[in-house]
Design a protein around this motif. Structure first.
Motif, PDB file in Angstrom:
ATOM      1  N   LEU A   1      -3.740   3.203 -13.101  1.00 35.75           N
ATOM      2  CA  LEU A   1      -4.093   1.840 -12.735  1.00 35.75           C
ATOM      3  C   LEU A   1      -5.192   1.879 -11.675  1.00 35.75           C
ATOM      4  CD1 LEU A   1      -1.745  -1.170 -12.302  1.00 35.75           C
ATOM      5  CD2 LEU A   1      -3.557  -0.799 -10.638  1.00 35.75           C
ATOM      6  N   ASP A   2      -6.296   1.239 -11.967  1.00 33.95           N
ATOM      7  CA  ASP A   2      -7.441   1.183 -11.059  1.00 33.95           C
ATOM      8  C   ASP A   2      -7.164   0.109 -10.010  1.00 33.95           C
ATOM      9  OD1 ASP A   2      -9.860   0.969  -9.763  1.00 33.95           O
ATOM     10  OD2 ASP A   2     -10.998   0.324 -11.522  1.00 33.95           O
ATOM     11  N   VAL A   3      -6.713   0.530  -8.829  1.00 33.75           N
ATOM     12  CA  VAL A   3      -6.301  -0.434  -7.802  1.00 33.75           C
ATOM     13  C   VAL A   3      -7.458  -1.332  -7.359  1.00 33.75           C
ATOM     14  CG1 VAL A   3      -5.399  -0.693  -5.453  1.00 33.75           C
ATOM     15  CG2 VAL A   3      -4.372   0.976  -7.009  1.00 33.75           C
ATOM     16  N   PRO A   4      -8.628  -0.783  -6.965  1.00 32.86           N
ATOM     17  CA  PRO A   4      -9.727  -1.679  -6.586  1.00 32.86           C
ATOM     18  C   PRO A   4     -10.165  -2.590  -7.730  1.00 32.86           C
ATOM     19  CG  PRO A   4     -10.163   0.557  -5.849  1.00 32.86           C
ATOM     20  CD  PRO A   4      -8.989   0.634  -6.766  1.00 32.86           C
ATOM     21  N   GLY A   5     -10.216  -2.046  -8.963  1.00 32.45           N
ATOM     22  CA  GLY A   5     -10.631  -2.846 -10.103  1.00 32.45           C
ATOM     23  C   GLY A   5      -9.660  -3.976 -10.406  1.00 32.45           C
TER      24      GLY A   5
ATOM     25  N   VAL B   1      -3.251  17.426  -1.694  1.00 31.56           N
ATOM     26  CA  VAL B   1      -3.699  17.204  -0.317  1.00 31.56           C
ATOM     27  C   VAL B   1      -3.855  15.720  -0.011  1.00 31.56           C
ATOM     28  CG1 VAL B   1      -4.850  19.439  -0.104  1.00 31.56           C
ATOM     29  CG2 VAL B   1      -6.151  17.459  -0.948  1.00 31.56           C
ATOM     30  N   ASP B   2      -3.785  14.880  -1.051  1.00 36.24           N
ATOM     31  CA  ASP B   2      -3.951  13.437  -0.836  1.00 36.24           C
ATOM     32  C   ASP B   2      -2.971  12.662  -1.719  1.00 36.24           C
ATOM     33  OD1 ASP B   2      -5.146  11.201   0.334  1.00 36.24           O
ATOM     34  OD2 ASP B   2      -6.652  11.013  -1.265  1.00 36.24           O
ATOM     35  N   PRO B   3      -1.651  12.768  -1.434  1.00 32.85           N
ATOM     36  CA  PRO B   3      -0.668  12.039  -2.238  1.00 32.85           C
ATOM     37  C   PRO B   3      -0.966  10.543  -2.231  1.00 32.85           C
ATOM     38  CG  PRO B   3       0.411  13.613  -0.768  1.00 32.85           C
ATOM     39  CD  PRO B   3      -1.027  13.557  -0.350  1.00 32.85           C
ATOM     40  N   GLY B   4      -0.958   9.948  -3.393  1.00 34.12           N
ATOM     41  CA  GLY B   4      -1.311   8.535  -3.508  1.00 34.12           C
ATOM     42  C   GLY B   4      -2.702   8.323  -4.033  1.00 34.12           C
ATOM     43  N   ALA B   5      -3.484   9.409  -4.186  1.00 35.86           N
ATOM     44  CA  ALA B   5      -4.830   9.270  -4.744  1.00 35.86           C
ATOM     45  C   ALA B   5      -4.763   8.874  -6.211  1.00 35.86           C
ATOM     46  CB  ALA B   5      -5.608  10.570  -4.590  1.00 35.86           C
ATOM     47  N   GLU B   6      -3.729   9.340  -6.907  1.00 35.60           N
ATOM     48  CA  GLU B   6      -3.526   8.963  -8.290  1.00 35.60           C
ATOM     49  C   GLU B   6      -2.487   7.849  -8.356  1.00 35.60           C
ATOM     50  OE1 GLU B   6      -2.447  12.440 -10.491  1.00 35.60           O
ATOM     51  OE2 GLU B   6      -4.503  13.230 -10.503  1.00 35.60           O
TER      52      GLU B   6
ATOM     53  N   VAL C   1       3.144  -5.724 -18.847  1.00 35.09           N
ATOM     54  CA  VAL C   1       4.133  -5.269 -17.867  1.00 35.09           C
ATOM     55  C   VAL C   1       3.759  -5.800 -16.492  1.00 35.09           C
ATOM     56  CG1 VAL C   1       4.723  -3.174 -19.125  1.00 35.09           C
ATOM     57  CG2 VAL C   1       2.883  -3.123 -17.444  1.00 35.09           C
ATOM     58  N   ALA C   2       4.745  -5.888 -15.631  1.00 38.61           N
ATOM     59  CA  ALA C   2       4.525  -6.225 -14.228  1.00 38.61           C
ATOM     60  C   ALA C   2       4.795  -4.969 -13.407  1.00 38.61           C
ATOM     61  CB  ALA C   2       5.442  -7.361 -13.795  1.00 38.61           C
ATOM     62  N   VAL C   3       3.776  -4.491 -12.706  1.00 37.83           N
ATOM     63  CA  VAL C   3       3.878  -3.271 -11.911  1.00 37.83           C
ATOM     64  C   VAL C   3       4.033  -3.659 -10.446  1.00 37.83           C
ATOM     65  CG1 VAL C   3       2.750  -1.124 -11.237  1.00 37.83           C
ATOM     66  CG2 VAL C   3       2.463  -2.012 -13.566  1.00 37.83           C
ATOM     67  N   GLU C   4       5.045  -3.142  -9.788  1.00 37.49           N
ATOM     68  CA  GLU C   4       5.251  -3.414  -8.375  1.00 37.49           C
ATOM     69  C   GLU C   4       4.369  -2.470  -7.546  1.00 37.49           C
ATOM     70  OE1 GLU C   4       7.083  -5.822  -6.875  1.00 37.49           O
ATOM     71  OE2 GLU C   4       7.392  -6.604  -8.891  1.00 37.49           O
ATOM     72  N   THR C   5       3.848  -2.980  -6.441  1.00 32.76           N
ATOM     73  CA  THR C   5       2.999  -2.154  -5.592  1.00 32.76           C
ATOM     74  C   THR C   5       3.731  -0.903  -5.109  1.00 32.76           C
ATOM     75  OG1 THR C   5       3.631  -3.566  -3.713  1.00 32.76           O
ATOM     76  CG2 THR C   5       1.537  -4.059  -4.801  1.00 32.76           C
ATOM     77  N   ALA C   6       5.042  -0.994  -4.951  1.00 34.28           N
ATOM     78  CA  ALA C   6       5.821   0.174  -4.508  1.00 34.28           C
ATOM     79  C   ALA C   6       5.733   1.318  -5.511  1.00 34.28           C
ATOM     80  CB  ALA C   6       7.274  -0.217  -4.278  1.00 34.28           C
ATOM     81  N   GLU C   7       5.544   1.001  -6.799  1.00 33.23           N
ATOM     82  CA  GLU C   7       5.438   2.036  -7.827  1.00 33.23           C
ATOM     83  C   GLU C   7       4.138   2.824  -7.714  1.00 33.23           C
ATOM     84  OE1 GLU C   7       6.483   0.805 -11.878  1.00 33.23           O
ATOM     85  OE2 GLU C   7       6.988  -1.155 -11.039  1.00 33.23           O
ATOM     86  N   LEU C   8       3.145   2.253  -7.043  1.00 39.11           N
ATOM     87  CA  LEU C   8       1.829   2.883  -6.956  1.00 39.11           C
ATOM     88  C   LEU C   8       1.646   3.685  -5.681  1.00 39.11           C
ATOM     89  CD1 LEU C   8      -0.245  -0.187  -8.203  1.00 39.11           C
ATOM     90  CD2 LEU C   8       0.556   1.773  -9.535  1.00 39.11           C
TER      91      LEU C   8
ATOM     92  N   LEU D   1      -8.918   8.598  -1.046  1.00 39.95           N
ATOM     93  CA  LEU D   1      -8.530   7.669  -2.106  1.00 39.95           C
ATOM     94  C   LEU D   1      -7.123   7.125  -1.871  1.00 39.95           C
ATOM     95  CD1 LEU D   1      -9.958   9.280  -5.357  1.00 39.95           C
ATOM     96  CD2 LEU D   1     -11.060   7.814  -3.651  1.00 39.95           C
ATOM     97  N   ALA D   2      -6.219   7.961  -1.378  1.00 45.45           N
ATOM     98  CA  ALA D   2      -4.870   7.478  -1.069  1.00 45.45           C
ATOM     99  C   ALA D   2      -4.912   6.439   0.044  1.00 45.45           C
ATOM    100  CB  ALA D   2      -3.964   8.639  -0.670  1.00 45.45           C
ATOM    101  N   GLY D   3      -5.740   6.684   1.054  1.00 42.75           N
ATOM    102  CA  GLY D   3      -5.883   5.716   2.132  1.00 42.75           C
ATOM    103  C   GLY D   3      -6.466   4.406   1.645  1.00 42.75           C
ATOM    104  N   LEU D   4      -7.468   4.497   0.762  1.00 41.15           N
ATOM    105  CA  LEU D   4      -8.067   3.298   0.183  1.00 41.15           C
ATOM    106  C   LEU D   4      -7.041   2.517  -0.625  1.00 41.15           C
ATOM    107  CD1 LEU D   4     -10.554   1.552  -0.618  1.00 41.15           C
ATOM    108  CD2 LEU D   4     -10.868   3.126  -2.532  1.00 41.15           C
ATOM    109  N   HIS D   5      -6.276   3.223  -1.472  1.00 46.72           N
ATOM    110  CA  HIS D   5      -5.281   2.548  -2.300  1.00 46.72           C
ATOM    111  C   HIS D   5      -4.209   1.882  -1.439  1.00 46.72           C
ATOM    112  CE1 HIS D   5      -6.381   5.447  -5.803  1.00 46.72           C
ATOM    113  NE2 HIS D   5      -7.224   4.451  -5.699  1.00 46.72           N
ATOM    114  N   ALA D   6      -3.750   2.574  -0.408  1.00 46.53           N
ATOM    115  CA  ALA D   6      -2.728   1.999   0.472  1.00 46.53           C
ATOM    116  C   ALA D   6      -3.248   0.740   1.154  1.00 46.53           C
ATOM    117  CB  ALA D   6      -2.295   3.032   1.508  1.00 46.53           C
ATOM    118  N   LEU D   7      -4.496   0.794   1.608  1.00 47.37           N
ATOM    119  CA  LEU D   7      -5.094  -0.367   2.274  1.00 47.37           C
ATOM    120  C   LEU D   7      -5.192  -1.548   1.318  1.00 47.37           C
ATOM    121  CD1 LEU D   7      -6.616  -1.679   4.648  1.00 47.37           C
ATOM    122  CD2 LEU D   7      -8.718  -0.640   3.746  1.00 47.37           C
ATOM    123  N   LEU D   8      -5.700  -1.303   0.099  1.00 44.28           N
ATOM    124  CA  LEU D   8      -5.905  -2.391  -0.850  1.00 44.28           C
ATOM    125  C   LEU D   8      -4.586  -2.911  -1.416  1.00 44.28           C
ATOM    126  CD1 LEU D   8      -9.131  -1.318  -2.775  1.00 44.28           C
ATOM    127  CD2 LEU D   8      -8.876  -2.702  -0.704  1.00 44.28           C
ATOM    128  N   LEU D   9      -3.582  -2.043  -1.555  1.00 47.91           N
ATOM    129  CA  LEU D   9      -2.275  -2.523  -2.004  1.00 47.91           C
ATOM    130  C   LEU D   9      -1.648  -3.438  -0.954  1.00 47.91           C
ATOM    131  CD1 LEU D   9      -0.795   0.692  -3.656  1.00 47.91           C
ATOM    132  CD2 LEU D   9      -1.473  -1.417  -4.821  1.00 47.91           C
TER     133      LEU D   9
END
Length: 248
Positions: free
Chosen positions: A197-201, A174-179, A80-87, A46-54
């Motif tokens: 925040l649902d990144v893919p959604g 074990v997967d930082p960035g999954a949340e 609010v405006a959320v920066e990708t770096a925050e995720l 999930l962290a890899g997916l989020h990083a890719l989509l961000l």
């Protein structure tokens, strides 16, 4: 990791393909669009997916994500405006040797702990897990957590619920960035809370909104000038705005 460019014609094709799909299939579609069909994106954690989509989102729409929610304490609407770096994880650790890498099928990172008299070995969730389990309800959550369990020693049957919940508690380790939680504060009552925040959604909603606006532009310019969709997409957005105003 190379994130592909997205032309307006490709964006329309992605929107059309994903319109009838569920959230998990759309996440797979977006990941494949980001890197191409040849990469094993379903193996991403999930962290890899989020990083890719961000990264994909930054290239397509920029780094600022507009979001809206209601304060859970007073009900006040909040924009609010959320920066990708925050995720992203604040301090990415070196990737474990077993972490998934695009271009090669590898195993997701694992961890272990002892509970209920057994050694429990678990792994990070992957996009494949989400695709395999129907969303919604307590049963789907339990099914996902069971898929994360690699082995138990000794093997004495299904794990009790409290042990599976311990697996869930340890998965972010074990997967930082999954949340992808965002810290929020209500300007009205001062209440502070954390919202996921649902990144893919979120990315899909932006693609859908852009696609619909673009199709309305195609419709308007086709009526005004007799242009085809290909003709409209060949014109830059700035020039299209001029023609729309002129035809207005």
């Amino acid at each position: 990791m190379v994130v592909a460019e997205l032309t307006e014609a490709q964006l329309l094709a992605v929107w059309e393909s994903g319109s009838g799909q569920g959230p998990q299939d759309r996440a797979l579609l977006l990941a494949r669009t980001a890197v191409g069909d040849t990469e094993p994106v379903a193996d991403l954690t999930l962290a890899g997916l989020h990083a890719l989509l961000l990264g994909f989102r930054e290239r397509a729409f920029g780094s600022s994500l507009p979001c809206a929610t209601d304060c859970p304490a007073c009900g006040e609407p909040l924009e609010v405006a959320v920066e990708t770096a925050e995720l992203r994880p604040p301090a990415p650790a070196p990737a474990p040797a077993s972490a998934p890498v695009l271009g090669a099928r590898t195993e997701p990172p694992t961890g272990s702990f002892r509970a209920a008299g057994r050694e429990v070995t678990y792994r990070a969730l992957t996009l494949s897990d989400l695709l395999a389990v129907a969303p919604g309800g307590r049963d789907s959550r339990r099914a996902l957590l069971q898929r994360c369990v690699v082995a138990t020693t000794p093997d004495a049957g299904p794990l009790p619920g409290h042990v599976l919940e311990e697996v869930a508690r340890r998965l972010p380790g074990v997967d930082p960035g999954a949340e992808t939680a965002v810290a929020l504060e209500c300007p009205g009552c001062g209440h502070s809370w954390s919202a996921e925040l649902d990144v893919p959604g979120h990315l899909w909603a932006e693609i859908e909104g852009y696609a619909r606006r673009l199709l309305y532009e195609v419709h308007a310019l086709a009526r005004a000038y007799g242009w085809t969709e290909r003709d409209v997409l060949a014109v830059s957005p700035a020039r299209r705005r001029f023609y729309l105003e002129a035809a207005g």
